[in-house]
Design an enzyme around this catalytic site. Structure first.
Site, mmCIF file in Angstrom:
data_model
loop_
_atom_site.group_PDB
_atom_site.id
_atom_site.type_symbol
_atom_site.label_atom_id
_atom_site.label_comp_id
_atom_site.label_asym_id
_atom_site.label_seq_id
_atom_site.Cartn_x
_atom_site.Cartn_y
_atom_site.Cartn_z
ATOM 1 N N VAL A 285 0.835 -1.203 0.000
ATOM 2 C CA VAL A 285 0.000 0.000 0.000
ATOM 3 C C VAL A 285 0.871 1.254 0.000
ATOM 4 C CG1 VAL A 285 -1.694 1.329 1.311
ATOM 5 C CG2 VAL A 285 -1.947 -1.143 1.090
ATOM 6 N N ILE A 288 2.947 1.570 -3.652
ATOM 7 C CA ILE A 288 2.252 1.796 -4.928
ATOM 8 C C ILE A 288 1.737 3.235 -4.984
ATOM 9 C CG2 ILE A 288 0.275 1.130 -6.344
ATOM 10 C CD1 ILE A 288 0.576 -1.694 -5.155
ATOM 11 N N GLU A 290 -0.649 4.930 -6.019
ATOM 12 C CA GLU A 290 -2.000 4.974 -6.582
ATOM 13 C C GLU A 290 -2.589 6.389 -6.556
ATOM 14 O OE1 GLU A 290 -2.331 4.667 -2.271
ATOM 15 O OE2 GLU A 290 -1.275 3.434 -3.722
ATOM 16 N N ASP A 332 -3.088 37.783 -33.343
ATOM 17 C CA ASP A 332 -3.667 38.909 -34.051
ATOM 18 C C ASP A 332 -2.925 40.167 -33.627
ATOM 19 O OD1 ASP A 332 -5.338 40.371 -35.639
ATOM 20 O OD2 ASP A 332 -7.022 40.355 -34.253
ATOM 21 N N ASP A 611 -10.977 36.188 -32.555
ATOM 22 C CA ASP A 611 -12.127 36.792 -31.890
ATOM 23 C C ASP A 611 -13.425 36.662 -32.687
ATOM 24 O OD1 ASP A 611 -11.562 38.522 -33.935
ATOM 25 O OD2 ASP A 611 -11.122 40.256 -32.671
ATOM 26 N N ASP A 615 -12.929 32.910 -37.141
ATOM 27 C CA ASP A 615 -11.693 32.430 -36.516
ATOM 28 C C ASP A 615 -11.881 31.063 -35.861
ATOM 29 O OD1 ASP A 615 -10.119 34.632 -37.176
ATOM 30 O OD2 ASP A 615 -10.795 35.764 -35.437
ATOM 31 N N ASN A 705 3.747 6.680 5.481
ATOM 32 C CA ASN A 705 3.096 6.915 4.201
ATOM 33 C C ASN A 705 2.057 8.028 4.302
ATOM 34 O OD1 ASN A 705 2.693 6.049 1.423
ATOM 35 N ND2 ASN A 705 0.671 5.368 2.086
#
Length: 869
Positions: A285, A288, A290, A332, A611, A615, A705
């Protein structure tokens, strides 16, 4: 409601409304009756359901199964202390689940807030006046206005329409926009695609204007009836999350194999079955990763919030990843690279024969030129909170603003020199003339194009003025000439022939939409970061080239091409010239798409601004489409991945910088979690191999952990963006997260944690002669070294150069983790429960020295330049 088969009068009677719209009071009442104009959202998960979903993970289920086994084992021992281990496992699982729910809710709220910022609006007539409201406030009977670029906010019947075309492919499947006609009355069974007198929610107006009456809202609309087909876009994982999820599975498989080996080794070494079983499960546990995809989601959500504060609203999380890899920005010109504010910069008078820059202290002749130009203008300016707001034609407001700088006020001039008559501007003569009573004389002031005025002047050096006009034009200035004529009286018939002749030339004014100062800095930053800025504009090539040159986009040896020139190029010719073209002027939407795809063909990641309605295809084609928040249409915003709330080029660059910073923070977090997890696996594996005993109990592993993997990892993801992040080239599209040596670094750091913790276990066990002391030392070194290592992962630079206290979130997370570890180590009741013991002072000194070793080691590696960047 068959609104398409009813006349407008019948519909108004049915909906109890008029062309003048509803009253505000009636609209509020109808909102309560019909509800908000929204599609029904999927039912949100309750907090309890989210909490339960935290237990779906395979490793959590294994842990719960282990807790159950431990619980039944405790029942057989008839010892109340034996219940602590299964209870602790349950507590840790619950705490992890609670933290998961909190983070999930926070990310959800952040994204909802951002989506509400980009919510569509509607122009509605209420109380006889036009208003702009949130589209979800519309009710049946409302009268709305529409024009090209608008999303249709609700189903409605057209009252009036002018050349109206609506894009309805989402409903009808027709790829060609549907032409609309408000005057048509159709049969009741007319198909949806033939209802030319109606408009439908979720579609868009691509041409023309219209006024419509809302007939259905929310789930009653045609779009609402097929809402199941359009429900959300799902919570699809980003590419990075998918990669990390796969990585987690691979590491999970490897960890389970190692844990199985450890379990067998423990049994062979004579360890109690329950003890080695719990240790193996807890290690699996702990080892890993996860939680990696979840933490990545949290980091991306935090990044999206940061970008929103910088005026960049990102719609989807994958866009954040892509931003960090952007290598070409097609922008632009008007409003994005420039200020979108016409500004008078130069003036020339016939009397002085010199060009003078506009300032608050111009010469008397220039002041007279500005005075006459202001008299012949209909625009105005006002000030709100110290900010100048132009009203009217930009050309005129630039003259009025320059006059205002010189103490000349248009309002005062109107009283001092009242206007007697006006001959308005028209596009044929390109002139405008007004007549003022100036000190008892009627003066006709004419302004307009130089070539039109010069032909009408009888006084003034037109040859010199022509050269100045050419000089100003070459600098991309728009040039206006000003002349006057004294009249005996106001002519009864105002014509060009009677007024605009026998003029005395006064001078010239030159104006330009100047570049944004921050845009110039942003362009420099782009180049430093290996990003190619490209200007794509509908403006003239001379103007575009001048602005691009000032900003540093167009450099010596590079080209500016027009849309016509681009269209004449073959694909092969364009491909050869592509990298040398920095400016595209007078281009069409098709040209924009061609430019985007040409760069993508070369493996570049392209960002494009836009805009207008036209476009939208280019915004879709680009890797990152950026719509304008101020001037952008709803269609452009809908097609884009990101909306710039301030229409500013610098905001795109700032968003790219944030994108790079976010990706770097994810790499730091991944490196931190995997390095520490590898260290835990190696510690237990090597201890079982060499000492035939587990160096940590299951509850000790789980506590480490819980304390070291969550808070510091998330805080690392909130690390401020480093100044050097824009000093490197863009990350290639295919580059993995472990590139530039991070993978090797993670493995080496894992080995370092394993060696340090194993050494601590050996020192504790041999010095005191007891395994409990060894486990206490291993617990101290493994836990604290991981907490301290979080500071190592902040940057490839020295921690002391980065600043120890510059990430307040990490400081708080580390302090919390340190305190939680200390509670278990130094509070005797907790120490006993966790299977730890109190050590001699010298042992603690040795333990903390080992825990601090990663900082010293990484500082040396950083000094040698060997750290992954």
């Amino acid at each position: 409601m068959n609104s398409h088969s009813q006349t407008i009068e019948e519909l108004q009677k049915q909906l109890k409304t008029t062309p003048g719209g509803l009253s505000s009071t009636e609209a509020r009442n109808r909102l309560e009756e019909y509800g908000e104009n929204r599609l029904k959202e999927a039912k949100k998960k309750s907090v309890f359901i989210k909490f339960l979903e935290q237990f779906k993970d395979v490793m959590v289920l294994i842990l719960l199964a282990a807790a159950a086994v431990s619980f039944f084992a405790a029942l057989s021992e008839h010892d109340s202390s034996a219940f602590f281990e299964p209870l602790l496992i349950l507590l840790i699982v619950v705490i992890n689940a609670i933290m998961g729910v909190i983070q999930e809710n926070k990310a959800e709220r952040s994204l909802e807030a951002l989506m509400s910022m980009a919510a569509p609006h509607a122009r509605v007539i209420r109380d006889g006046q036009e208003q702009i409201i949130d589209a979800f406030m519309l009710v049946p009977g409302d009268v709305i206005k529409l024009e090209a670029g608008d999303f249709v906010p609700a189903d409605g019947r057209l009252l009036t329409s002018h050349s109206l075309k609506s894009e309805e492919s989402a409903l009808t499947g027709e790829s060609v926009p549907a032409e609309k006609n408000a005057e048509a009355v159709l049969l009741a069974d007319a198909p949806l695609g033939d209802r030319v007198n109606c408009i439908y929610s979720g579609c868009s107006i691509v041409y023309g204007t219209a006024i419509a009456m809302v007939t259905e809202t929310g789930m009653d609309t045609q779009m609402g009836k097929i809402a199941g087909m359009l429900e959300g876009e799902g919570d699809a994982a980003t590419p990075l999350q998918q990669k990390l999820a796969r990585l987690g599975k691979y590491m999970g498989t490897l960890a389970l194999v190692i844990c199985a080996v450890i379990f067998v080794m423990g049994l062979a070494g004579g360890m109690p079955v329950m003890e080695i079983f719990m240790t193996a499960v807890s290690l699996a546990v702990s080892a890993i990763p996860e939680g990696l995809p979840v933490i990545v989601t949290i980091v991306l959500s935090i990044g999206v919030e940061r970008m929103a504060k910088r005026n960049a609203i990102v719609k989807k999380l994958p866009a954040v990843e892509t931003l960090g890899s952007t290598s070409v920005i097609c922008s632009d010109k008007t409003g994005t690279l420039t200020q979108n504010k016409m500004t008078l910069t130069q003036a020339y008078t016939d009397k002085e024969k010199t060009i003078e820059k506009i300032s608050p202290e111009n010469s008397p002749e220039v002041r007279k030129l500005l005075l006459y130009g202001t008299l012949c203008s209909n625009g105005s300016i006002r000030f709100e909170e110290g900010k100048e707001i132009p009203i009217g034609d930009p050309t005129e407001t630039s003259i009025i603003s320059a006059a205002w700088q010189n103490g000349i006020r248009k309002e005062e001039l109107a009283n001092q020199y009242p206007r007697a008559a006006e001959l308005p501007f028209d596009s044929d003569r390109k002139l405008m003339t007004t007549i003022q009573n100036i000190d008892g004389s009627y003066i006709a002031v004419t302004k307009g194009a130089f070539d039109m005025i010069s032909a009408r002047c009888i006084q003034g050096d037109m040859e010199a003025a022509a050269k100045v006009t050419e000089e100003m034009s070459s600098e991309a200035l728009r040039v206006l000439a000003i002349a006057y004529r004294t009249l005996d009286k106001v002519p009864e018939e105002l014509t060009s022939e009677s007024l605009e002749r026998d003029l005395t030339f006064l001078g010239l004014v030159g104006m330009i939409d100047p570049p944004r100062e921050e845009a110039k800095q942003a362009v420099e930053l782009c180049k430093r970061a290996g990003i190619r800025p490209i200007m794509i504009t509908g403006d003239h090539v001379v103007t575009a080239s001048a602005i691009a040159g000032q900003l540093g986009i167009l450099e010596a040896g590079q080209e500016a091409v027009t849309g016509t020139e681009l269209q004449s190029m073959t694909e092969e010719a364009f491909d050869k010239k592509l990298e040398n073209i920095s400016v595209y002027a007078r281009v069409s939407p098709e040209d924009k798409i061609r430019v985007v795809k040409a760069w993508q063909k070369k493996g570049q990641i392209v960002s494009m601004t836009g805009d207008g309605v036209n476009d939208a295809p280019a915004l879709k084609a680009a890797d990152i489409g950026c719509a304008m928040g101020i001037t952008g249409t709803d269609v452009a915003k809908g097609a884009a991945d990101m909306t710039l709330q301030d229409d500013n080029f610098a905001t795109i660059v700032a968003a790219v910088r944030e994108g790079r910073g976010i990706y770097n923070n994810i790499r730091k977090t991944v490196g931190f979690l995997l390095g520490t997890n590898i260290g835990e696996v190696l510690l237990v594996f090597c201890s079982m191999l060499f000492f035939k005993v587990s160096p940590l109990l299951s509850m000790q592993l789980l506590w480490i952990n819980l304390v070291t993997d969550s808070l510091p990892a998330i805080a690392l993801g909130m690390e401020p963006v480093e100044d050097s992040v824009m000093d490197t080239k863009p990350r290639p599209r295919e580059e993995g997260i472990f590139a530039h040596g991070l993978g090797i670094q993670v493995i080496l750091q894992g080995i370092m944690f394993g060696i340090l913790s194993l050494s601590a276990f050996w020192i504790g066990s041999t010095s005191s002669g007891g395994i409990k002391a060894g486990r206490t030392m291993a617990f101290l070194v493994l836990g604290y070294s991981q907490i301290f290592h979080a500071f190592n992962m902040r940057s490839a630079r020295s921690l002391f150069r980065t600043g120890i206290f510059t990430n307040q979130k990490l400081n708080l997370a580390a302090l919390t983790s340190i305190i939680l570890m200390a509670c278990v180590l130094f509070f005797p009741p907790l120490s006993r429960i966790f299977g730890l013991t109190i050590l001699p002072a010298g042992m603690y000194g040795t333990g903390f020295a080992l825990a601090f070793f990663p900082i010293a080691a990484l500082e040396l590696v950083k000094a040698l330049g060997l750290i992954a960047r």
